[in-house]
Design a protein around this motif. Structure first.
Motif, PDB file in Angstrom:
ATOM      1  N   ARG A  29     -52.131  81.428  46.365  1.00  0.00           N
ATOM      2  CA  ARG A  29     -53.215  80.859  47.170  1.00  0.00           C
ATOM      3  C   ARG A  29     -53.571  79.463  46.664  1.00  0.00           C
ATOM      4  NH1 ARG A  29     -53.902  82.944  51.668  1.00  0.00           N
ATOM      5  NH2 ARG A  29     -56.152  83.329  51.752  1.00  0.00           N
ATOM      6  N   ARG A  30     -53.924  78.588  47.586  1.00  0.00           N
ATOM      7  CA  ARG A  30     -54.375  77.245  47.205  1.00  0.00           C
ATOM      8  C   ARG A  30     -55.874  77.338  46.909  1.00  0.00           C
ATOM      9  NH1 ARG A  30     -53.364  73.706  52.091  1.00  0.00           N
ATOM     10  NH2 ARG A  30     -53.871  75.671  53.130  1.00  0.00           N
ATOM     11  N   VAL A  31     -56.213  77.166  45.631  1.00  0.00           N
ATOM     12  CA  VAL A  31     -57.578  77.460  45.177  1.00  0.00           C
ATOM     13  C   VAL A  31     -58.241  76.203  44.607  1.00  0.00           C
ATOM     14  CG1 VAL A  31     -58.985  78.893  43.639  1.00  0.00           C
ATOM     15  CG2 VAL A  31     -56.836  79.807  44.559  1.00  0.00           C
ATOM     16  N   ARG A  32     -59.504  76.006  44.990  1.00  0.00           N
ATOM     17  CA  ARG A  32     -60.319  74.967  44.364  1.00  0.00           C
ATOM     18  C   ARG A  32     -61.619  75.608  43.870  1.00  0.00           C
ATOM     19  NH1 ARG A  32     -60.567  69.555  43.867  1.00  0.00           N
ATOM     20  NH2 ARG A  32     -58.828  69.275  45.311  1.00  0.00           N
ATOM     21  N   VAL A  33     -61.961  75.302  42.614  1.00  0.00           N
ATOM     22  CA  VAL A  33     -63.234  75.731  42.039  1.00  0.00           C
ATOM     23  C   VAL A  33     -64.151  74.515  42.005  1.00  0.00           C
ATOM     24  CG1 VAL A  33     -64.405  76.682  40.014  1.00  0.00           C
ATOM     25  CG2 VAL A  33     -62.089  77.455  40.590  1.00  0.00           C
ATOM     26  N   ILE A  34     -65.386  74.671  42.492  1.00  0.00           N
ATOM     27  CA  ILE A  34     -66.333  73.565  42.391  1.00  0.00           C
ATOM     28  C   ILE A  34     -67.590  74.022  41.664  1.00  0.00           C
ATOM     29  CG2 ILE A  34     -65.461  72.380  44.439  1.00  0.00           C
ATOM     30  CD1 ILE A  34     -67.738  73.455  46.040  1.00  0.00           C
ATOM     31  N   ASP A  35     -68.177  73.107  40.908  1.00  0.00           N
ATOM     32  CA  ASP A  35     -69.383  73.422  40.136  1.00  0.00           C
ATOM     33  C   ASP A  35     -70.197  72.154  39.971  1.00  0.00           C
ATOM     34  OD1 ASP A  35     -71.249  74.165  37.943  1.00  0.00           O
ATOM     35  OD2 ASP A  35     -69.974  75.947  37.775  1.00  0.00           O
ATOM     36  N   PRO A 111     -61.999  79.293  22.476  1.00  0.00           N
ATOM     37  CA  PRO A 111     -60.686  79.824  22.877  1.00  0.00           C
ATOM     38  C   PRO A 111     -60.715  80.645  24.167  1.00  0.00           C
ATOM     39  CG  PRO A 111     -60.985  80.103  20.518  1.00  0.00           C
ATOM     40  CD  PRO A 111     -62.302  79.648  21.068  1.00  0.00           C
ATOM     41  N   ILE A 112     -61.831  81.361  24.438  1.00  0.00           N
ATOM     42  CA  ILE A 112     -61.920  82.144  25.675  1.00  0.00           C
ATOM     43  C   ILE A 112     -61.958  81.205  26.880  1.00  0.00           C
ATOM     44  CG2 ILE A 112     -63.360  83.725  27.035  1.00  0.00           C
ATOM     45  CD1 ILE A 112     -61.920  85.170  24.805  1.00  0.00           C
ATOM     46  N   LEU A 113     -62.766  80.151  26.794  1.00  0.00           N
ATOM     47  CA  LEU A 113     -62.829  79.192  27.895  1.00  0.00           C
ATOM     48  C   LEU A 113     -61.489  78.466  28.053  1.00  0.00           C
ATOM     49  CD1 LEU A 113     -64.272  77.679  30.117  1.00  0.00           C
ATOM     50  CD2 LEU A 113     -65.258  76.161  28.383  1.00  0.00           C
ATOM     51  N   ASP A 114     -60.893  78.079  26.933  1.00  0.00           N
ATOM     52  CA  ASP A 114     -59.586  77.409  27.005  1.00  0.00           C
ATOM     53  C   ASP A 114     -58.543  78.312  27.647  1.00  0.00           C
ATOM     54  OD1 ASP A 114     -60.632  75.147  25.857  1.00  0.00           O
ATOM     55  OD2 ASP A 114     -59.831  75.527  23.849  1.00  0.00           O
ATOM     56  N   MET A 115     -58.600  79.609  27.337  1.00  0.00           N
ATOM     57  CA  MET A 115     -57.668  80.570  27.922  1.00  0.00           C
ATOM     58  C   MET A 115     -57.820  80.611  29.440  1.00  0.00           C
ATOM     59  SD  MET A 115     -57.657  84.707  27.391  1.00  0.00           S
ATOM     60  CE  MET A 115     -59.112  84.915  28.422  1.00  0.00           C
ATOM     61  N   LEU A 116     -59.063  80.679  29.918  1.00  0.00           N
ATOM     62  CA  LEU A 116     -59.305  80.728  31.356  1.00  0.00           C
ATOM     63  C   LEU A 116     -58.852  79.446  32.047  1.00  0.00           C
ATOM     64  CD1 LEU A 116     -62.858  82.346  31.221  1.00  0.00           C
ATOM     65  CD2 LEU A 116     -60.783  83.454  32.073  1.00  0.00           C
ATOM     66  N   LEU A 117     -59.147  78.300  31.420  1.00  0.00           N
ATOM     67  CA  LEU A 117     -58.747  77.024  32.012  1.00  0.00           C
ATOM     68  C   LEU A 117     -57.224  76.880  32.013  1.00  0.00           C
ATOM     69  CD1 LEU A 117     -61.489  74.700  30.464  1.00  0.00           C
ATOM     70  CD2 LEU A 117     -61.352  75.541  32.825  1.00  0.00           C
ATOM     71  N   THR A 118     -56.588  77.382  30.959  1.00  0.00           N
ATOM     72  CA  THR A 118     -55.117  77.358  30.903  1.00  0.00           C
ATOM     73  C   THR A 118     -54.525  78.237  32.001  1.00  0.00           C
ATOM     74  OG1 THR A 118     -55.113  76.940  28.523  1.00  0.00           O
ATOM     75  CG2 THR A 118     -53.111  77.886  29.464  1.00  0.00           C
ATOM     76  N   GLU A 119     -55.073  79.429  32.171  1.00  0.00           N
ATOM     77  CA  GLU A 119     -54.607  80.319  33.231  1.00  0.00           C
ATOM     78  C   GLU A 119     -54.769  79.657  34.606  1.00  0.00           C
ATOM     79  OE1 GLU A 119     -53.270  83.534  33.257  1.00  0.00           O
ATOM     80  OE2 GLU A 119     -53.020  83.459  31.090  1.00  0.00           O
ATOM     81  N   CYS A 120     -55.903  78.995  34.807  1.00  0.00           N
ATOM     82  CA  CYS A 120     -56.125  78.296  36.084  1.00  0.00           C
ATOM     83  C   CYS A 120     -55.102  77.178  36.278  1.00  0.00           C
ATOM     84  CB  CYS A 120     -57.549  77.731  36.135  1.00  0.00           C
ATOM     85  SG  CYS A 120     -58.824  78.980  36.467  1.00  0.00           S
ATOM     86  N   GLU A 121     -54.821  76.457  35.200  1.00  0.00           N
ATOM     87  CA  GLU A 121     -53.832  75.369  35.285  1.00  0.00           C
ATOM     88  C   GLU A 121     -52.451  75.928  35.629  1.00  0.00           C
ATOM     89  OE1 GLU A 121     -51.903  71.895  32.412  1.00  0.00           O
ATOM     90  OE2 GLU A 121     -53.726  72.926  31.781  1.00  0.00           O
ATOM     91  N   TRP A 122     -52.058  77.003  34.951  1.00  0.00           N
ATOM     92  CA  TRP A 122     -50.757  77.620  35.213  1.00  0.00           C
ATOM     93  C   TRP A 122     -50.679  78.144  36.649  1.00  0.00           C
ATOM     94  CZ3 TRP A 122     -50.414  81.014  30.146  1.00  0.00           C
ATOM     95  CH2 TRP A 122     -50.125  80.172  29.064  1.00  0.00           C
ATOM     96  N   ALA A 123     -51.836  78.568  37.186  1.00  0.00           N
ATOM     97  CA  ALA A 123     -51.870  79.143  38.534  1.00  0.00           C
ATOM     98  C   ALA A 123     -52.053  78.069  39.614  1.00  0.00           C
ATOM     99  CB  ALA A 123     -52.995  80.170  38.632  1.00  0.00           C
ATOM    100  N   VAL A 125     -54.627  75.939  40.043  1.00  0.00           N
ATOM    101  CA  VAL A 125     -55.998  75.834  40.552  1.00  0.00           C
ATOM    102  C   VAL A 125     -56.543  74.420  40.329  1.00  0.00           C
ATOM    103  CG1 VAL A 125     -58.369  76.663  40.217  1.00  0.00           C
ATOM    104  CG2 VAL A 125     -56.447  78.279  40.130  1.00  0.00           C
ATOM    105  N   ASP A 126     -57.209  73.875  41.330  1.00  0.00           N
ATOM    106  CA  ASP A 126     -57.926  72.605  41.193  1.00  0.00           C
ATOM    107  C   ASP A 126     -59.377  72.899  40.827  1.00  0.00           C
ATOM    108  OD1 ASP A 126     -55.749  70.946  41.966  1.00  0.00           O
ATOM    109  OD2 ASP A 126     -56.147  71.434  44.072  1.00  0.00           O
ATOM    110  N   ILE A 127     -59.931  72.147  39.871  1.00  0.00           N
ATOM    111  CA  ILE A 127     -61.331  72.329  39.467  1.00  0.00           C
ATOM    112  C   ILE A 127     -62.066  71.011  39.648  1.00  0.00           C
ATOM    113  CG2 ILE A 127     -62.904  72.926  37.579  1.00  0.00           C
ATOM    114  CD1 ILE A 127     -60.736  74.717  36.424  1.00  0.00           C
TER     115      ILE A 127
END
Length: 395
Positions: A29-35, A111-123, A125-127
């Motif tokens: 899926r083409r995903v964008r996260v906005i905050d 490390p938990i946040l880095d893990m999530l951001l890494t997973e998003c990058e691999w998947a 995801v645009d943030i």
């Protein structure tokens, strides 16, 4: 899908939002996260005293409060604490078990946040950070968002904006407003896992003891927790008080057992009278509580005499006071220091399988914005992971 810019837009770059984003991204899926915040995962970084209690291995539906208690069962079964733990292990994150089942990072939450951001990058995801949503319109094929970065369109919209706790971290009622806009019921909200404030007289009397901690067992609202209590200059905190705060209602009284696990306390006190008749009560209590608390409590209760002056009735009264100290809080510290928000989007309007609004196809709600609140100890993070992962399978 028409002219949608993205398959999925997720509002909220916190624990649930990032988990959902990576899960959906891996499905192609083409995903964008906005905050609207300047950085992702700010509450992750400050949680657990900066060390992130990222899950509880024994989490179960019994650890959650909700007006619809069965709602959380499905998600917790489909993405378990073991599943998240395996993700943590794959990323080589060092962890420590602080108490049975309660897992923390060793040094820092990063490390938990880095893990999530890494997973998003691999998947893929645009943030987009520093991006606020000013309006949402439903379209024939999805949604159109008006944002500070311009208009965006999506087929699926996920609200992962959290609750009202810790407004200094950017918390707002955005998710509740979206729910109301689309006709979903929102249950009353209040601060949970939050320190208590005290009535003026008790606060003034106790505040010199600020910083003292002692193990207690506290009961209210049909619940009981045996954990440490911390005296602060504003009132009572520590794990015991945070836990029971989620079950306390204004005007109710807390029953605090100051010697948890002490069976037949009246008999123990009678033995003290027999063995040390001329000793003051304070001497005994200084051996089981912090000395300054023992001095304060005995003085506050008028226990300034020695044991030989205590009748059986007096001993029974002392035992009853110690095992059920009655404290009527003035209130709580509110959202300013609350770890979670109780109440929120009524889960009866949400599918427990997909997290999609039953009457609004394409609109999803996950994480703390829903009326699902965990106890202290990593349960709220597990709800974020479980609800985010499950929604990520369907958006």
């Amino acid at each position: 899908m028409g002219a949608a810019d993205h398959d999925v837009i997720i509002v909220g770059a916190g624990a649930a939002g990032l988990m959902c984003a990576a899960t959906a991204g891996y499905r192609g899926r083409r995903v964008r996260v906005i905050d609207h915040a300047p950085q992702a995962g700010r509450k992750i970084l400050m949680s657990g005293g900066g060390r992130c209690n990222f899950t509880h291995m024994n989490t179960s539906p019994a650890h959650f409060l909700s007006d619809n208690p069965g709602f959380c069962i499905s998600a917790l079964k489909r993405f378990t604490a073991r599943d998240f733990f395996e993700l943590v292990e794959r990323h080589g994150i060092d962890w420590v078990e602080k108490s049975p089942g309660q897992l923390f990072c060793v040094d820092s939450s990063r490390p938990i946040l880095d893990m999530l951001l890494t997973e998003c990058e691999w998947a893929g995801v645009d943030i987009s950070l520093k991006t606020s949503v000013t309006g949402i319109e439903r379209q024939a094929e999805g949604f159109r968002l008006h944002t500070s970065a311009g208009p965006m369109q999506c087929a699926s919209l996920v609200v992962a904006s959290g609750g009202l706790s810790i407004p200094t971290m950017g918390a707002t009622g955005f998710g509740y407003d979206v729910a109301r806009q689309f006709g979903l019921p929102v249950l009353p909200t209040r601060a949970g896992l939050v320190p208590f404030t005290l009535q003026p007289a008790l606060k003034a009397s106790l505040s010199p003891l600020s910083g003292l901690s002692l193990p207690v067992s506290v009961a209210c609202g049909g619940q009981r927790f045996t954990e440490p209590m911390l005296i602060t200059h504003r009132g009572l905190s520590g794990p015991a008080m945070l836990q029971i705060s989620s079950y306390w209602q204004p005007g109710e009284t807390l029953a605090i057992d100051l010697l948890p696990g002490s069976e037949d306390l009246a008999e123990q006190l009678a033995a003290q009278r027999q063995a040390h008749p001329s000793a003051r009560l304070e001497t005994f209590f200084s051996g089981v509580w912090p000395r300054r608390f023992a001095q304060w409590f005995c003085e506050a209760q008028g226990w300034t005499h020695d044991w030989q002056q205590c009748s059986q009735v007096t001993l029974a009264s002392i035992a009853q006071t110690v095992s059920g100290w009655q404290v009527k809080p003035g209130g709580t510290e509110g959202y300013r220091t609350a770890e979670v928000t109780l109440g929120g989007v009524d889960t009866r309007a949400i599918s427990s399988r997909t997290f999609e609004a039953r009457d609004v196809p394409g609109l999803y709600f996950i994480g703390e914005v829903l009326d699902v609140t965990g106890q202290l100890g990593g349960h709220n993070f597990q709800w974020a992971w479980s609800s985010g992962w499950c929604a990520g399978q369907f958006v």
